[in-house]
Write a protein that holds these residues in place. Sequence first.
Motif, PDB file in Angstrom:
ATOM      1  N   UNK A  68      57.163  47.229   3.343  1.00  0.00           N
ATOM      2  CA  UNK A  68      58.519  47.724   3.592  1.00  0.00           C
ATOM      3  C   UNK A  68      58.582  48.548   4.872  1.00  0.00           C
ATOM      4  N   UNK A  69      57.503  49.267   5.168  1.00  0.00           N
ATOM      5  CA  UNK A  69      57.486  50.027   6.418  1.00  0.00           C
ATOM      6  C   UNK A  69      57.536  49.083   7.614  1.00  0.00           C
ATOM      7  N   UNK A  70      56.744  48.005   7.562  1.00  0.00           N
ATOM      8  CA  UNK A  70      56.728  47.043   8.660  1.00  0.00           C
ATOM      9  C   UNK A  70      58.082  46.355   8.786  1.00  0.00           C
ATOM     10  N   UNK A  71      58.682  46.038   7.645  1.00  0.00           N
ATOM     11  CA  UNK A  71      59.988  45.369   7.676  1.00  0.00           C
ATOM     12  C   UNK A  71      61.065  46.272   8.253  1.00  0.00           C
ATOM     13  N   UNK A  72      60.871  47.579   8.195  1.00  0.00           N
ATOM     14  CA  UNK A  72      61.874  48.497   8.736  1.00  0.00           C
ATOM     15  C   UNK A  72      61.825  48.585  10.251  1.00  0.00           C
ATOM     16  N   UNK A  73      60.755  48.068  10.852  1.00  0.00           N
ATOM     17  CA  UNK A  73      60.627  48.111  12.301  1.00  0.00           C
ATOM     18  C   UNK A  73      61.459  47.005  12.938  1.00  0.00           C
ATOM     19  N   UNK A  74      61.643  47.112  14.244  1.00  0.00           N
ATOM     20  CA  UNK A  74      62.407  46.099  14.973  1.00  0.00           C
ATOM     21  C   UNK A  74      61.616  44.800  15.026  1.00  0.00           C
ATOM     22  N   UNK A  75      62.316  43.709  15.282  1.00  0.00           N
ATOM     23  CA  UNK A  75      61.653  42.400  15.354  1.00  0.00           C
ATOM     24  C   UNK A  75      60.644  42.374  16.497  1.00  0.00           C
ATOM     25  N   UNK A  76      60.914  43.137  17.566  1.00  0.00           N
ATOM     26  CA  UNK A  76      59.982  43.182  18.700  1.00  0.00           C
ATOM     27  C   UNK A  76      58.665  43.830  18.282  1.00  0.00           C
ATOM     28  N   UNK A  77      58.737  44.927  17.509  1.00  0.00           N
ATOM     29  CA  UNK A  77      57.525  45.612  17.068  1.00  0.00           C
ATOM     30  C   UNK A  77      56.769  44.798  16.032  1.00  0.00           C
ATOM     31  N   UNK A  80      53.899  42.197  16.888  1.00  0.00           N
ATOM     32  CA  UNK A  80      52.540  42.654  17.195  1.00  0.00           C
ATOM     33  C   UNK A  80      51.752  42.999  15.928  1.00  0.00           C
ATOM     34  N   UNK A  81      52.414  43.148  14.797  1.00  0.00           N
ATOM     35  CA  UNK A  81      51.751  43.573  13.569  1.00  0.00           C
ATOM     36  C   UNK A  81      51.407  42.419  12.639  1.00  0.00           C
ATOM     37  N   UNK A  82      52.044  41.300  12.837  1.00  0.00           N
ATOM     38  CA  UNK A  82      51.760  40.160  11.963  1.00  0.00           C
ATOM     39  C   UNK A  82      52.557  40.241  10.679  1.00  0.00           C
ATOM     40  N   UNK A  83      52.640  39.116  10.008  1.00  0.00           N
ATOM     41  CA  UNK A  83      53.427  39.035   8.788  1.00  0.00           C
ATOM     42  C   UNK A  83      52.596  39.523   7.600  1.00  0.00           C
ATOM     43  N   UNK A  84      53.166  40.401   6.781  1.00  0.00           N
ATOM     44  CA  UNK A  84      52.465  40.937   5.624  1.00  0.00           C
ATOM     45  C   UNK A  84      52.937  40.212   4.370  1.00  0.00           C
ATOM     46  N   UNK A  85      51.967  39.797   3.555  1.00  0.00           N
ATOM     47  CA  UNK A  85      52.281  39.040   2.347  1.00  0.00           C
ATOM     48  C   UNK A  85      52.894  39.956   1.296  1.00  0.00           C
ATOM     49  N   UNK A  86      53.933  39.474   0.658  1.00  0.00           N
ATOM     50  CA  UNK A  86      54.572  40.241  -0.407  1.00  0.00           C
ATOM     51  C   UNK A  86      53.708  40.178  -1.659  1.00  0.00           C
ATOM     52  N   UNK A  87      53.430  41.326  -2.292  1.00  0.00           N
ATOM     53  CA  UNK A  87      52.606  41.305  -3.512  1.00  0.00           C
ATOM     54  C   UNK A  87      53.307  40.559  -4.634  1.00  0.00           C
ATOM     55  N   UNK A  88      52.506  40.085  -5.588  1.00  0.00           N
ATOM     56  CA  UNK A  88      53.058  39.325  -6.714  1.00  0.00           C
ATOM     57  C   UNK A  88      53.692  40.284  -7.715  1.00  0.00           C
ATOM     58  N   UNK A  89      54.950  40.595  -7.501  1.00  0.00           N
ATOM     59  CA  UNK A  89      55.694  41.510  -8.351  1.00  0.00           C
ATOM     60  C   UNK A  89      57.176  41.159  -8.235  1.00  0.00           C
ATOM     61  N   UNK A  90      57.899  41.351  -9.338  1.00  0.00           N
ATOM     62  CA  UNK A  90      59.333  41.047  -9.291  1.00  0.00           C
ATOM     63  C   UNK A  90      60.036  42.025  -8.355  1.00  0.00           C
ATOM     64  N   UNK A  91      59.871  43.314  -8.599  1.00  0.00           N
ATOM     65  CA  UNK A  91      60.436  44.309  -7.687  1.00  0.00           C
ATOM     66  C   UNK A  91      59.815  45.671  -7.978  1.00  0.00           C
ATOM     67  N   UNK A  92      59.910  46.545  -6.981  1.00  0.00           N
ATOM     68  CA  UNK A  92      59.458  47.934  -7.108  1.00  0.00           C
ATOM     69  C   UNK A  92      60.574  48.818  -6.578  1.00  0.00           C
ATOM     70  N   UNK A  93      61.024  49.742  -7.391  1.00  0.00           N
ATOM     71  CA  UNK A  93      62.085  50.662  -6.983  1.00  0.00           C
ATOM     72  C   UNK A  93      61.542  52.090  -6.866  1.00  0.00           C
ATOM     73  N   UNK A  94      62.156  52.856  -5.976  1.00  0.00           N
ATOM     74  CA  UNK A  94      61.808  54.269  -5.828  1.00  0.00           C
ATOM     75  C   UNK A  94      60.485  54.522  -5.128  1.00  0.00           C
ATOM     76  N   UNK A  95      59.984  53.529  -4.381  1.00  0.00           N
ATOM     77  CA  UNK A  95      58.689  53.683  -3.742  1.00  0.00           C
ATOM     78  C   UNK A  95      58.782  54.646  -2.548  1.00  0.00           C
ATOM     79  N   UNK A  96      57.744  55.467  -2.372  1.00  0.00           N
ATOM     80  CA  UNK A  96      57.682  56.436  -1.272  1.00  0.00           C
ATOM     81  C   UNK A  96      56.856  55.854  -0.126  1.00  0.00           C
ATOM     82  N   UNK A  97      56.931  56.472   1.070  1.00  0.00           N
ATOM     83  CA  UNK A  97      56.002  56.071   2.143  1.00  0.00           C
ATOM     84  C   UNK A  97      54.570  56.195   1.643  1.00  0.00           C
ATOM     85  N   UNK A  98      53.785  55.111   1.773  1.00  0.00           N
ATOM     86  CA  UNK A  98      52.469  55.036   1.129  1.00  0.00           C
ATOM     87  C   UNK A  98      51.344  55.282   2.120  1.00  0.00           C
ATOM     88  N   UNK A  99      50.358  56.080   1.697  1.00  0.00           N
ATOM     89  CA  UNK A  99      49.152  56.344   2.477  1.00  0.00           C
ATOM     90  C   UNK A  99      47.964  56.121   1.551  1.00  0.00           C
TER      91      UNK A  99
END
Length: 638
Positions: A68-77, A80-99
């Motif tokens: 979600x962090x990568x998706x929030x960036x501009x298409x130009x940015x 350079x980061x590559x496409x990230x695979x979506x995890x096998x889950x229906x949905x996740x709500x209320x997620x925080x910035x993850x470290x």
Amino acid sequence: MKQKATIEAPLPTTGTDHWIQIRGARGNNLKNINLDIPKNQLVVVTGVSGSGKSTITMDTLYAEGQRRYVESLSSYARQFLGRMKKPEVDYIKGICPAIAIEQKVSTSNARSTVGTLTEIYDYLRMLYARVGRTYSPISGAQVKKHEVKDVNDYIHTFPAGTRVQLFIPLPYKYKDRLLDRELSLLLQKGYSRLRKAGELMDIQDFLSSKDPILKLKIEDIPTDTLYILIDRFAVSEEEDNIRRIADSIQTAFYESEGECWVDVVGSAAMKGFNNRFELDGLLFIEPNPQLFNFNNPFGACPSCEGFSMVMGIDEDKVVPDKSLSLYEGAIACWKGEKLGLWLEEVLAQAHKYNFPVHLPYRDLSKEQRNMLWKGTSSFGGIHAFFKELEEKAYKVQNRVMLARYRGRTLCPTCEGARLRVEASYVKVGGRGIHELIDEPIDELYQFFKGIDLGDFDKKVGNRLLQEISSRLQYMCDLGLGYLTLNRVSATLSGGETQRINLTRLLGSNLTSSMYILDEPSVGLHPRDTERLVKVLRTLRDLGNTVIVVEHEEDLIKNADYLIDIGPAAGIHGGEVVFAGPYADIYTDAANSLTTLYMSGRMEIPVPSIRRKTSDFIWVKGRNKTIFKTLMWPFRCIR
């Protein structure tokens, strides 16, 4: 097609905005589970190995947060980061910035150290640049740079009406210029008088005197022979007079390129001032952050270029058995009829320097080792021995001898400090930065707790000292007090690297984030577990969600919220056995493996008969990490 069963975890009835909701997680062995994790809590995820703990935390929760962090960036940015695979889950709500802080050595860069990883070294550089004091290696006196104010204040210490003369030494910039030519140029600039042998005379008259010194080159004239008069005045508190004196001092510094002399009429000697950063005939570098940066060519040691290691004579090869003394033949290369003469010379002269020839090499002090390697005026050291071999490298036997003892060794110029020698002249609290980086963290913390600085330096360095002390305290709390700031990052274990990264994150004071840690107690002594819990709670109290994958019992007991994944490993796991406060697991999941072992109803019995051991591995010697003879059973290889 048969639909997978959904395994439900206890869901909150109120306050859903304060929970992270995971629905339909199916990664790896997870069985379409639903899970709610409370925010701003210390959450421990436990269960048997292979049950799916890392899948739900790293591969699902952290992966979605990063995506979600990568998706929030501009298409130009994003390109350079590559496409990230979506995890096998229906949905996740209320997620925080993850470290995520994983168990792995984060870098193999030889320039990366514990100090740079924790950012403590960056704050040390700033501290030494701001409040460091430079001391001359010759006299040990502090190097000071005089300003106009210093000279002005000195002049006004005398009573009003005192007659003062301001001089500069004869300019020596153009050393091949004749004296009469230089004096003529000074005369054209408006300077009309000079001082010679304590007497003041007119420059015009001196030029007319045909003195033989006039035909000498400036470089041939002693430095304390001639002084040029800049101004004469009387001490007064009038504003115009103070401004005139300041202007004259500024002119003196400009014309002499940094030097002026104050002569109080009637005094025996003149007082010198210098606005160049020099002392004892040496010009020093003014402290700045780059001077202490070994990743910058300006501050790095010119020999090792900031790596601390060079290809040279390897001490471990020259002294293979450090339990031997010099007399017993600790120096492997000083053996034989001819080469043994070097040893005989040292033994014959050692008494002059109180050198202990019968003391084991490992017990010699740093000064004694330096004497043995660098030699003295009475005998040549190990370096001189190999230098002689290099000078006669046309001989095959000498080249073979050099190759036998060559290897990666500590840089002889900086002695492992990575910095140019000028950086060692700067001290804070009486210690140089090259000394502090080799101190254990716990001793370094005590040093900064008791450091005594002046009032001005305290104000300047207060914030820096707070940042350094807090990070050092976090490292001590995490059981890393035995490390040094100069320890190379690539030599750390996974658990050490994880706890060091945790120290850096604590120092950053981030809030409203989600931290995911993978077994931070690995490699930690059980007595330090309580301090690790304290650190994790500190991270939680900053307003963060802390999720820990852990097997350590004390960490499980201190969880605000416990999640047990199981009931077994592999295809027999992937379900939420329990999710709730720790105290409820004994009633809500009484038959889970976690509950059974923690309650003592199941245990691994101690064998009544132990097999006998006949073979052992012996490790004898002592170095930085092994302090005594060790022995343990060895049954793998006969």
